[in-house]
Design an enzyme around this catalytic site. Structure first.
Site, short mmCIF file in Angstrom:
data_model
loop_
_atom_site.label_atom_id
_atom_site.label_comp_id
_atom_site.label_asym_id
_atom_site.label_seq_id
_atom_site.Cartn_x
_atom_site.Cartn_y
_atom_site.Cartn_z
N LYS A 13 0.73 -1.25 -0.16
CA LYS A 13 0.02 -0.16 -0.04
C LYS A 13 0.83 1.29 0.05
CE LYS A 13 -2.02 -1.00 4.00
NZ LYS A 13 -1.30 -2.23 4.36
N ARG A 88 -9.37 1.01 9.13
CA ARG A 88 -8.81 -0.37 9.17
C ARG A 88 -9.82 -1.15 10.15
NH1 ARG A 88 -2.92 0.78 9.10
NH2 ARG A 88 -1.49 -1.21 9.45
N ARG A 127 11.69 -5.81 4.70
CA ARG A 127 11.37 -4.51 4.52
C ARG A 127 12.22 -3.32 5.23
NH1 ARG A 127 5.47 -2.03 4.90
NH2 ARG A 127 5.54 -3.00 6.90
N ARG A 158 11.55 -1.07 10.58
CA ARG A 158 10.68 -0.71 11.37
C ARG A 158 10.57 -1.76 12.81
NH1 ARG A 158 5.20 0.19 8.14
NH2 ARG A 158 4.33 -0.95 9.99
N ARG A 169 -0.24 -8.85 13.30
CA ARG A 169 -0.67 -7.85 12.57
C ARG A 169 -1.71 -8.44 11.51
NH1 ARG A 169 4.47 -5.06 10.60
NH2 ARG A 169 3.25 -3.86 9.33
P1 AMP Z 1 1.21 0.68 9.04
O1 AMP Z 1 2.44 1.66 8.80
O2 AMP Z 1 -0.11 0.99 8.38
O3 AMP Z 1 1.44 -0.88 8.77
O4 AMP Z 1 0.80 0.84 10.42
C1 AMP Z 1 1.69 0.52 11.71
C2 AMP Z 1 0.58 0.34 12.94
O5 AMP Z 1 0.30 1.72 13.31
C3 AMP Z 1 -0.36 -0.69 12.95
O6 AMP Z 1 -0.02 -2.13 13.19
C4 AMP Z 1 -1.04 -0.08 14.06
O7 AMP Z 1 -0.64 -0.46 15.32
C5 AMP Z 1 -1.11 1.47 14.02
N1 AMP Z 1 -2.15 1.89 13.04
C6 AMP Z 1 -1.75 2.48 11.50
N2 AMP Z 1 -2.98 2.73 11.08
C7 AMP Z 1 -3.99 2.58 12.13
C8 AMP Z 1 -5.41 2.68 12.00
N3 AMP Z 1 -5.91 3.07 11.17
N4 AMP Z 1 -5.96 2.41 13.19
C9 AMP Z 1 -5.40 1.96 14.32
N5 AMP Z 1 -3.91 1.70 14.45
C10 AMP Z 1 -3.33 2.04 13.30
#
Ligand code: AMP
Length: 213
Positions: A13, A88, A127, A158, A169
């Site tokens: 994404k 989400r 990554r 990360r 996740r």
């Molecule tokens: P990402 O970079 O999109 O993979 O997000 C990393 C982490 O941020 C996720 O595993 C969640 O802990 C938190 N996070 C990101 N976006 C959301 C969201 N829309 N709602 C809740 N937690 C989020």
């Protein structure tokens, strides 16, 4: 033009959002990036967010919604935006609907990036991201390694891209995020983009051709 990317962690994404941002000059809003920026602060909230994110759980809807709402209503987004990592869950999806209809806006395209499960783990665990320009590479699929230079920056991993957190996740994705696929299918705006091992450009070309139709 308002776009939303859906897909499991590691589906690409972020990479697709960045490519579409460049092509159409509308900003990417990544809730993961916004939250990671908050965790850099020494504040109590920053530390709480860090703990939640390193476990692979979701941050509370209130916090995420506040961050998104501030971005969407800013002048940067006057020509549109690309949502990456939000909504989400169904409650976030319906809050987003409310937020957008208040502004007379809607989501025109939802791209669901569908990648085989066996690839997802490698995509996440390998990554690496430049800490300056945000470029994403993968240790399994490129010559770049953690610590290598990228222009002015350095590639970093990360904290939540380890095998244990990634499998958490993915579980949370299946339970909470997958139901919103139907939500957008019912609105008639969902496009399924099938990803694989052949690199991101083919997907970007497919997405651009759908937008240009
Ligand atoms: P990402 O970079 O999109 O993979 O997000 C990393 C982490 O941020 C996720 O595993 C969640 O802990 C938190 N996070 C990101 N976006 C959301 C969201 N829309 N709602 C809740 N937690 C989020």
């Amino acid at each position: 033009m308002n776009i939303l990317f859906l897909g499991a962690p590691g589906s690409g994404k972020g990479t697709q959002s960045k490519n579409i941002e460049k092509k159409f000059n509308i900003p990417q809003i990544s809730t993961g990036d916004l939250l990671r920026a908050e965790t850099a602060s020494e504040s109590k909230m920053g530390q709480e967010l860090k703990n939640i994110m390193s476990s692979g759980k979701f941050v509370s809807d209130d916090i995420v919604l506040k961050l998104v709402s501030k971005k969407i209503t800013s002048s940067d987004c006057k020509n549109g935006f690309i949502l990456d990592g939000f909504p989400r869950n169904l409650s976030q999806a319906s809050s987003l609907d409310g937020l957008l209809s208040d502004q007379n806006l809607s989501i025109e395209y939802v791209f669901l990036i569908d990648v085989p499960a066996d690839l997802i783990i490698k995509r996440c665990v390998g990554r690496i991201t430049c800490n300056t320009c945000g470029k994403i590479e993968n240790e399994y699929f490129s010559d770049y390694r953690e610590g290598d230079k990228c222009g002015e920056g350095v590639f970093v991993k990360r904290a939540d891209d380890n095998e244990e957190t990634v499998s958490n996740r993915l579980k949370v994705y299946a339970e909470q995020t997958e139901p919103i696929i139907q939500f957008y299918e019912d609105k008639g705006v969902l496009h399924r983009i099938i990803g694989g091992e052949d690199g991101p450009q083919r997907l970007t070309d497919e997405i651009i051709s759908i937008i240009k139709k």
